[in-house]
Design a protein around this motif. Sequence first.
Motif: not given
Length: 1140
Positions: A817-822, A856-865, A895-897, A904-905
């Motif tokens: 999912a992160l890869g698709c968002s990127l 926003q889509n990418l930020f929501g996935r990265l803001c915690h990691i 889930a990501l950790g 790598e992503v």
Amino acid sequence: MEKIPAACAMEWSIALEKALRSKVPGRAIEAISQVGRRLEQWNLEPEPTMAAYNLYGLVPGEERLFANAILLRLTDAFMTGERDIKLAVVRAFVGLSKSERKKRRMKKGRKIKDGILSKGRVSNSSELLRRVKVVFDGGDAESRAMALVLFGCWADFAKDSANIRYLILSNLVSSDVAVVKAALFAAGCFCELSSDFASVVLEMLVNLVTSPDVPLTARWAGVRTFSRMQCSYAVADRAYKTGRKLVSESSDEAFLVKMLYSISKLAGSLSILAFEQVNLLCSFLGHGKSIPLQEASLRCLNYMVKKGVCHFTEQTCMNPLLRIVDDPELPAFLQCEAVAILHQILLSVLPTITRMNKMEFDQLLTCILTASQCPVESKSLLALRCLADLCIRLTKGLEMGSATITPSLSLNVASLLLDRIVLLVQPLSNVSQIDSKIFVEVRAELRCLLHLVGKHPNLVLPMLDKLNLLIRHLINDHENPAPSTQEGSLEEKCKPICLKIMVILYKYLVACLDFLNEINAITLQVFEKIKILIQGICGCKLFSLYIQTLYSLLLHSRLIWNSMVKEDEEINENLSYDYWIESEVFTLMCAQKMLIGEDYWLAYKCGMLAASHGAWFTATFIFGNLMTKVRSHSCCCWLKSLAQLSLCEMKIQLLVLPTQELRSTECLELIKLLPDTLFEDGIGEVENYVGGHTNIVDYGEKLVCAYSYLNSSWETLKSCITTSGQTFCFQAWFLALRVKMLGIVSEAVTVLAGIPSNRNAEGQKETQISMHDCFEFSRKFTQLSARLKRLSEEFDLIAASFIDIDWRSSKIVSTLALGCSLLSFAAGFALFFPNLPPRDIVASEQENVSQATLVQNLFGRLCHIDHETSVSLSSLAEVDRCPKSFHGSHFQPRALGVGCEIREVLSLCRNVVSRVLHLQNQAKESCDEEVISQVTENGQQLLLDIITGLMRVPFQTPEYYFRTRPCMGSELFVVNADTKLSDGIFVSPGLCLSLNICIQLRNVPPNLLMQPIKLHCIICCNLSFQEPVVPRYKLLQCASRSWETDDMLILNEELYQHVMRRAEKYDKKHGKDSHDGKASRAFLSFEVSERGQGFSTCFLDVSRFPAGTYRMKWHSCCVDSRGSYWSLLPLNAGPVFTIR
């Protein structure tokens, strides 16, 4: 729709009546036992709502009528039946009474419905009591005892009868022991509910338990009754003080033991009495006390510690325990009990360590350390586990001036645990000494060791050395066996044991590597240690091909050799590929031998592991050969789909391999081992992939070819879905998303390859891209960006739609999912530049994509990691730092950790964000055509770099992909609330639709860790949902492939928003309708029963809808015991209603 117990009550009552009249021997007893179990299940169900009454066509209150009829029939059977019938009735009511008492204990301030035997639900209580009293008055001693037991079971309504009270009290002094024990049971039940009755019984109990004329069994029953004096604090306090006085006045050891157990149970229910009881128990641990008394005291202390009703920080309580642990003359079981209590004490005081001063803690720690070196195995093991828990929870040492847990202590504990494991599994020469208990103990110690390594990563190298030593011991025992008198080959007897031991060690090693991966602690030293360990295993004939393959796949895992390449270390990355090829060759050889030996099941398991580790050569080889060995059509399709999937991923893997001639030769040798039946155009088509690609056109063509195999895998799997129902739901959904992802990437590369080059052979720029081409290519990439953004949301949804998914599989899905968002962010680069292309073109074609939505889509996935990249992203557009959208913000961070897969992503994310910011700055300087052309060219190169970078991230099949079982989901059942018609849902034009709704969970895993506690549902209807008239049987079609439409994604987002806002003023009981004339929707909430059912009502405003037939669309979710949101797959189609 399953029937609830209330709807079955009449049927159960009639069936019981028929069975009681049956002449078949044993039929009546069987029916009584069955109805007892049914009543217990009924007790767990919530009170039926009006929606439930309407759905099942029940009259409100009729279920209580039939429940009373069942109770009356059971009582009649007790009154007129033989002894066996009476016993069966008593057993049924005792079981029902236990469930009632359990419910009362769970109540504690919460509103829970009254049970079947409660006073408010038994309308004919006087008749029940009268009929049982007839048996009591006219029966023998055994019948009177059974009647008294029934009175106890009916205590909630029988306690108000003076006649029954007198019967119980008068029989406490009966001459028959069985009658006295039954009267004590009934008295105990009454004492839990009635304070005045408990006061009278307490006075009689003192005389009963102290009288030498009363038989021992009756006295012990009386002692146990003390623990049931819990109806109020005053009664409990008086009973406790009475029991304690009896203890102080008695010298009878057996009496003291029984009384200590009873008053400890009483004190455990009230924390205010716990302190006194602990002091009393500790007084029996001193010198001169008998072993039985000390044992009873220790067990009572253990019970109170586990109940958590007291804290042991006083020296008067600690000293007796420490003395027992240090006293070698006491029996080992007493010392073990004392160590277990000390362990519990340590765990209880760790959160509030200030309760224990330095001297107390040092003394306690010294005692545990000494016990860990005790020659008694059970004692030393308990002490080791205690020390391990200390080391795990106190990684940086204790503050407040207390003792410090040093790293050396952690290392010593880990070393002692490993030494113990070696001692357990070493004597393979004596096979008879190894049993299942040893395997259980090995697992427990490895689990403890795993937690230690998780908190102290520095232990991993010594731990691997110890594991190497253990493996060497096993090999030496095999190569130099001790003389044995046992018949048969020692090697054949050792292999099954070695298999179990090595599988246990393998699981431990995988979990250990996962821990290290999460904290980025896998180093070259760790790799070398693991390589030595695996080489020792693979070089010994003692270990089967399956075990050798298991461990060799670890060496192949990208988890290890991707982590070796650090940013601050100069390590040749090609070294990784050397290890990869070496491991792939070995596993292929093992797989070939297993297939030759017809070990097909083990070969399939190895194929699953190979796909999970990304060993695509091995996976392709195994699945390609196995698909010709099965006869079942579904199994053949499943294996063929796996083989095609593996072949596709193998081709992608070959694209990113180094192009050195040596490696190309080795890869060609590997390819020749693959079955020819897999290749459409011969084996040469795969050989063309060796050596990577020459240019972007070649790269695109090879990606398209690989995509065709992936699409074939999806088409093959779809044939399984038609024959296997919901069995392959996750597999089909996940593979469909993977096909979409690779298809979009192939399309993007094809578009990039079609861009005319504006550079000469030396790489110098000759011309610039025209403005028309800039706008055209930007428009195409923006369209791809919108599709990728939606695909990332679909990956979010699949990750949240399977509540029993394992965390590794969830991480793989979340990384995709992160890869698709990127990719979506990179492909939409034109949206970040005002002059490229015109905004009206983008807005007219892609309304759901903009600069803000991509950020926003990418930020929501990265803001915690990745905080740094998130800050850079927020400078591109205004973002919601506490996003309420489901996608990218709710499920992904858990889930990501930060394992090597995601690192790598994340590196690509940092690269693309910094480059977009640079391009923005470049575009701000000038807006002429040359700058726009240069920005477009740089944006295209950026997208190509991100695509090639993501393709280099190894793809691994989720372990959950191989769990072929029906998926958990929900079914919706709807009937019209305004009519009794059962052949459909109808409403007149201009009126609203009132519905009764039942939701039913299906295929709930039996060992589910996170139980659903609340269900939510959205139902919507739109003018566009109008359908032609369809046959009745098509209205109930399975909706297991509902994920193929856009509706599920949209409905889930709306439902998530509702669930997150439901703390506001929402109607939580009934569906709340929102409509605009063209569409109507309702949100519903359900309380879940033990059977996974919930009932509610729904109101849809369809008054403006024209006449016709419409299908409702729906989606549901659940909130589990941890408060997590989970989407539920709809397992049936939405209901259809007709306006006429």
